[in-house]
Structures are given as structure tokens and as C-alpha cells.
Design an enzyme around this catalytic site. Structure first.
Site, short mmCIF file in Angstrom:
data_model
loop_
_atom_site.label_atom_id
_atom_site.label_comp_id
_atom_site.label_asym_id
_atom_site.label_seq_id
_atom_site.Cartn_x
_atom_site.Cartn_y
_atom_site.Cartn_z
CG ASP A 1 -4.59 3.81 -5.96
OD1 ASP A 1 -4.42 4.56 -4.96
OD2 ASP A 1 -5.29 2.85 -5.93
CG HIS B 244 0.86 7.13 -0.76
ND1 HIS B 244 1.46 6.18 0.42
CD2 HIS B 244 -0.53 6.84 -0.74
CE1 HIS B 244 0.16 5.66 0.97
NE2 HIS B 244 -0.85 5.99 0.37
CG HIS C 134 10.82 3.79 3.32
ND1 HIS C 134 9.78 3.13 2.67
CD2 HIS C 134 10.50 3.81 4.70
CE1 HIS C 134 8.66 2.72 3.56
NE2 HIS C 134 9.27 2.90 4.88
CG HIS D 228 6.88 4.84 0.19
ND1 HIS D 228 8.20 4.22 0.16
CD2 HIS D 228 6.81 5.96 -0.39
CE1 HIS D 228 8.80 5.05 -0.80
NE2 HIS D 228 7.99 6.17 -1.10
N GLY E 212 -6.20 5.65 8.00
CA GLY E 212 -6.51 4.41 7.20
C GLY E 212 -5.37 4.09 6.37
P1 DGP Z 1 -3.39 4.64 1.48
O1 DGP Z 1 -4.65 3.94 2.01
O2 DGP Z 1 -3.51 6.27 1.47
O3 DGP Z 1 -2.32 3.92 2.10
O4 DGP Z 1 -3.52 4.08 -0.07
C1 DGP Z 1 -2.81 3.20 -0.66
C2 DGP Z 1 -3.15 3.04 -2.00
O5 DGP Z 1 -2.22 2.38 -2.65
C3 DGP Z 1 -4.78 2.50 -2.24
O6 DGP Z 1 -5.33 3.42 -2.94
C4 DGP Z 1 -4.16 1.14 -3.15
C5 DGP Z 1 -2.49 1.69 -3.76
N1 DGP Z 1 -1.96 0.49 -4.07
C6 DGP Z 1 -1.49 -0.40 -3.07
N2 DGP Z 1 -0.56 -1.20 -3.63
C7 DGP Z 1 -0.31 -0.76 -4.77
C8 DGP Z 1 0.65 -1.16 -6.00
O7 DGP Z 1 1.24 -2.30 -5.94
N3 DGP Z 1 0.45 -0.63 -7.07
C9 DGP Z 1 -0.38 0.48 -7.38
N4 DGP Z 1 -0.48 1.16 -8.44
N5 DGP Z 1 -1.04 0.88 -6.36
C10 DGP Z 1 -1.22 0.30 -5.01
#
Ligand code: DGP
Length: 115
Positions: free
Chosen positions: A33, A101, A49, A99, A94
Site C-alpha cells: 500500500d 482489494h 476488474h 477495484h 470508506g
Molecule cells: P480503500 O479505502 O479500502 O479503498 O483503500 C485503498 C488503499 O489503496 C489505500 O490504503 C491507499 C491505497 N492506494 C491507492 N492508490 C494506490 C496506488 O496507486 N498504489 C498503491 N500501492 N496503493 C494505492
């Protein structure tokens, strides 16, 4: 089901944009992350997706996601100390990236809220 050209996690999962990968197989991959909330904070995503876990996700993809989460926990040395697997689905959770995850969190004592 296929990829979405406008989706950042589709691009990372399919190596259109490279990231800091810690696991990969035919169906899913895992990468760190970019805003870690714990010493280990890894995202596990399907290569196809799906908006969230609320979608009609095939059972083999669900199984691959949880298998990968455990492999990440093993590789990060979290099996004994413990870890958390979380997925946010929709606005009340939130969810920021649309996508599907899983967050794999560990390496410190985790609190009762999200992280
Ligand atoms: P959520 O709130 O569950 O949708 O968490 C999304 C997470 O994704 C957040 O902890 C930050 C991470 N994130 C967003 N964009 C990117 C990216 O481009 N690269 C990486 N490695 N993490 C990302």
C-alpha cells in the site's frame, strides 16, 4: 469479466504500471500500500476488474485472494504474531479505490477499528 482502462489497480495488477509486488499468481497479485497503516500493509487484488466484494465475484477468484493473503502473511513473518485481512465495500466502508482489494495488515498490535 476483464480489466477497466481507467482503473489504477487494473493497471498495477496487469503490470501496465509497476508497483512493489510481494506475491503474484494467475488470478491475483499483491503489492505494498502506498500509504501504509502498519509495518506490513499489502493490498491483494484480482487481475480482472470487480468494483468490490459486493460484486458477483467468482468463487475461484475469492479463493485466490484469500490464498494470496495467507501467502503474504507467511512471507512477511506474520503467522505467529498475527495479522488482519480487511476489505472495504462501498461508501459506508470508506472504499476509496473501486477495484476489489484485500488489505493485509500486521507487524504491530492492531486496534479495534479498521487498522
Ligand atoms: P480503500 O479505502 O479500502 O479503498 O483503500 C485503498 C488503499 O489503496 C489505500 O490504503 C491507499 C491505497 N492506494 C491507492 N492508490 C494506490 C496506488 O496507486 N498504489 C498503491 N500501492 N496503493 C494505492
Amino acid at each position: 469479466m476483464a480489466t477497466n482502462d481507467d482503473c489504477i489497480f487494473c493497471k498495477i495488477a496487469n503490470h501496465v504500471i509497476e508497483s512493489n509486488y510481494v506475491y503474484e499468481d494467475e488470478l491475483v497479485c499483491a503489492f505494498r500500500d502506498m500509504s501504509p497503516l502498519a509495518p506490513t500493509h499489502v493490498l491483494v487484488v484480482p487481475k480482472d476488474h470487480y468494483e468490490s466484494f459486493a460484486d458477483d465475484v467468482p468463487a475461484e477468484v475469492t479463493a485466490a485472494l484469500f490464498h494470496a493473503a495467507r501467502e503474504v502473511a507467511k512471507a512477511e513473518g506474520l503467522i505467529e504474531s498475527g495479522f488482519r485481512v480487511v476489505t472495504n465495500a462501498g461508501p459506508d466502508a470508506g472504499q476509496a479505490v473501486s477495484h476489489l482489494h484485500l488489505h493485509v495488515l500486521g507487524g504491530r498490535r492492531l486496534t479495534d477499528d479498521f487498522a
